[in-house]
Design a protein around this motif. Sequence first.
Motif, PDB file in Angstrom:
ATOM      1  N   THR A 108      79.921  10.521 -24.717  1.00  0.00           N
ATOM      2  CA  THR A 108      78.640  10.285 -24.051  1.00  0.00           C
ATOM      3  C   THR A 108      78.092  11.543 -23.387  1.00  0.00           C
ATOM      4  N   ARG A 109      78.816  12.630 -23.495  1.00  0.00           N
ATOM      5  CA  ARG A 109      78.255  13.958 -23.203  1.00  0.00           C
ATOM      6  C   ARG A 109      78.638  14.860 -24.368  1.00  0.00           C
ATOM      7  N   LEU A 110      77.724  15.749 -24.720  1.00  0.00           N
ATOM      8  CA  LEU A 110      77.883  16.546 -25.930  1.00  0.00           C
ATOM      9  C   LEU A 110      77.787  18.037 -25.611  1.00  0.00           C
ATOM     10  N   PRO A 111      78.912  18.701 -25.416  1.00  0.00           N
ATOM     11  CA  PRO A 111      78.866  20.157 -25.227  1.00  0.00           C
ATOM     12  C   PRO A 111      78.336  20.833 -26.491  1.00  0.00           C
ATOM     13  N   THR A 112      77.427  21.772 -26.322  1.00  0.00           N
ATOM     14  CA  THR A 112      76.834  22.441 -27.481  1.00  0.00           C
ATOM     15  C   THR A 112      77.010  23.950 -27.445  1.00  0.00           C
ATOM     16  N   ALA A 113      77.493  24.495 -26.336  1.00  0.00           N
ATOM     17  CA  ALA A 113      77.624  25.947 -26.200  1.00  0.00           C
ATOM     18  C   ALA A 113      78.755  26.485 -27.069  1.00  0.00           C
TER      19      ALA A 113
ATOM     20  N   VAL B  79      83.329  11.613 -21.576  1.00  0.00           N
ATOM     21  CA  VAL B  79      82.547  10.640 -20.813  1.00  0.00           C
ATOM     22  C   VAL B  79      81.715  11.332 -19.752  1.00  0.00           C
ATOM     23  N   ILE B  80      80.469  10.907 -19.590  1.00  0.00           N
ATOM     24  CA  ILE B  80      79.644  11.391 -18.490  1.00  0.00           C
ATOM     25  C   ILE B  80      79.959  10.544 -17.261  1.00  0.00           C
ATOM     26  N   ASP B  81      80.487  11.183 -16.242  1.00  0.00           N
ATOM     27  CA  ASP B  81      80.845  10.487 -15.014  1.00  0.00           C
ATOM     28  C   ASP B  81      80.780  11.489 -13.866  1.00  0.00           C
ATOM     29  N   LEU B  82      81.181  11.036 -12.684  1.00  0.00           N
ATOM     30  CA  LEU B  82      81.121  11.896 -11.504  1.00  0.00           C
ATOM     31  C   LEU B  82      82.030  13.107 -11.667  1.00  0.00           C
TER      32      LEU B  82
END
Length: 670
Positions: free
Chosen positions: A211-216, A229-232
């Motif tokens: 649910t988060r996509l690193p692209t660098a 996961v996108i979280d705190l």
Amino acid sequence: MAYSSIEDKYLSALTAVQFPDEPPVPVMPEQPGAMGTMPGDIQLAEAGSRGLPQSAYSGQPAPAEMKSYDPTVRERLASFLQAGFEGMGSNRYQARQDAQTILGGPSSNLPLNMGIADIIPYLGTALQTQEAGRAITEDAAGSIKAGNYGTAALQAGGGVLGLIPGAAGTIKAAKGLKNVPVGLSTEAVGGMDGVLQKPLNTVTGPNLVSTRLPTAVKATEDPLANNLVIDLQAAKTDPEAFNHNVSLIKQYPNFLSKARNPEKQADDFINEVKDNLLFLHDQVPEATRQRSKLWYDGARNITTKWADQYQVPDQAVSGVLAVLSPQKDWFMNVSLGQRVLDIVTGKQSTKWDDAMTETAKVIWNKPQYAPMVDSIKGKTLAEITDPGLKAMWLRTYDQAYLPREHQIVTPEGDFAGLRMNADGKTPTKTGWGSLNEIGKAVMILEDPSKASISNNLGTMHKVRNFYNNIYAPNDPSGAVTIDTHAVAAGLLRPLSGNSREVAHNFGSNIKGEVGPANSSITGVQGTYGLYAEAYRRAAQERGVLPREMQSITWEAVRGLFPDTFKTATNADKIDGIWLQYRKGKLSQDEARNEVFNAAGGINAPEWERAGLRTGSAQEVQPSINQRELSGAGVSGGNATGMGSGERSGTSAGNPSSVTGGRSALVKGAK
């Protein structure tokens, strides 16, 4: 007593650990998935998408089916395990997630997606909850905290097997696992998949996406090898970006914190949002609440039905619905999804005709579209290779031949009749999104591999969470879809897609203002992680899943602040109430009650009033065999009367700015 094949595999794994010279359990063959190599990938893919090696594009074996069990006893066991983990210091959500992981089943972190329920056919019958609970030793808990689910599975599962008549000898084998090192390799358990070390906020599954996509280029995490996961926790990974994003929250009229530390300020904000959600949740009548929480169960029912009807993989249907969701409410989203499925699977050999040419003159009337239209005139859909041109052909065919109306959809995934505008007389029209979105839907159908779906979903947290919620609504990772209404519910304010707070959630900014800090290294965008944490905390307190809390409050805030209420005057009035709270003149409870009264309470959901609607499913959910020119529908398919709002406030893949919202139709369409 003879062991089942699953038990034999499990005991063989135990033996392989104790006697490493023995041959390992054969590895299940991988099912290779195709790379996303369709022409137009660069044109239609989200900006910055990563190119990964061929090895990253392999699919995973389908999970073994879970054996039947008594859900009541299973639930008691889950609660027992959860209490044990809480006693060891885990928070309630994390403890519940770990308990569900140990129990296993689809999307579990255990070998081959197996858990205790799969290994032991007696769970929920002869095995008692208390006996099973004792199988979770401190060693297993320690392995879980270290992120090593495979080791924990063997330690806990081995102990439980020892409680089954005829398997007493496995107790000794399980005890021997106390010294198994953290990071137990796949080979150490006979090649069983899913045993490698994983952080606690990940979950495996055949087609779930990160649910988060690193692209660098410098990114250290692989979004295909692990589900990120996108979280705190993820939001805090970059302290500078985190502190900057927390500073933006100080602009909000309902932010109140005396803390100076950004982490404490963030925690205060999260708890305020959580309390607003609980207030909203509790205002909904119980009967409505029990149905509202089923939105993603219903979406999954639709997905399963259409996967069978159109003979496409279920993950492809989920992906189509997700990529078509920006700026669309669910009812329209569903209709658009079926239109794409209908045309892509049933109209490949249909040739562009005069009716489509006439329709194209209306839709694509800007000069820049002329070369595109000319290139597809007279062609069948199958003869076109470029996804953008396929999208143009598909939309043109739809508006030439299919009705412009769509249906109300119930939380359970049923169709409840023709959707009408506020006047109760005219049907609500169905408006398309951009060619980019339609093209992505086509590409997913043509290549439904996990890599292709992930690439076409783009970088936006909302779209990626939405896909997971549809595809696997009961996945224990706690995916939660934070869209415009979800932000409005958390802040208890009548926000729109143009609101500052909504833009910040999506990692965007209002033109002329400093926006949030995003990270291509971690894939974290905006303030999304803070809202996700608030929804998870609220869900814990009411004993529901995060996606269920989102569904209930999403429906409630649409009823509290319908479009007709979202005027500048009313928005200022609500903000004024919250400013009184911020100044200390009202308590948070008093402010909530004043907001609730000022808005006039929560209107009943549209689907609860569906009995007043007319129109059959055949009329509004078009069949591929229909060839019915829709008269006025040809003149643009404008998204008039969109009802209670969009699923997203910004266009996926455009996190730079929000100036005035985005039209539901592609540029140039009337």
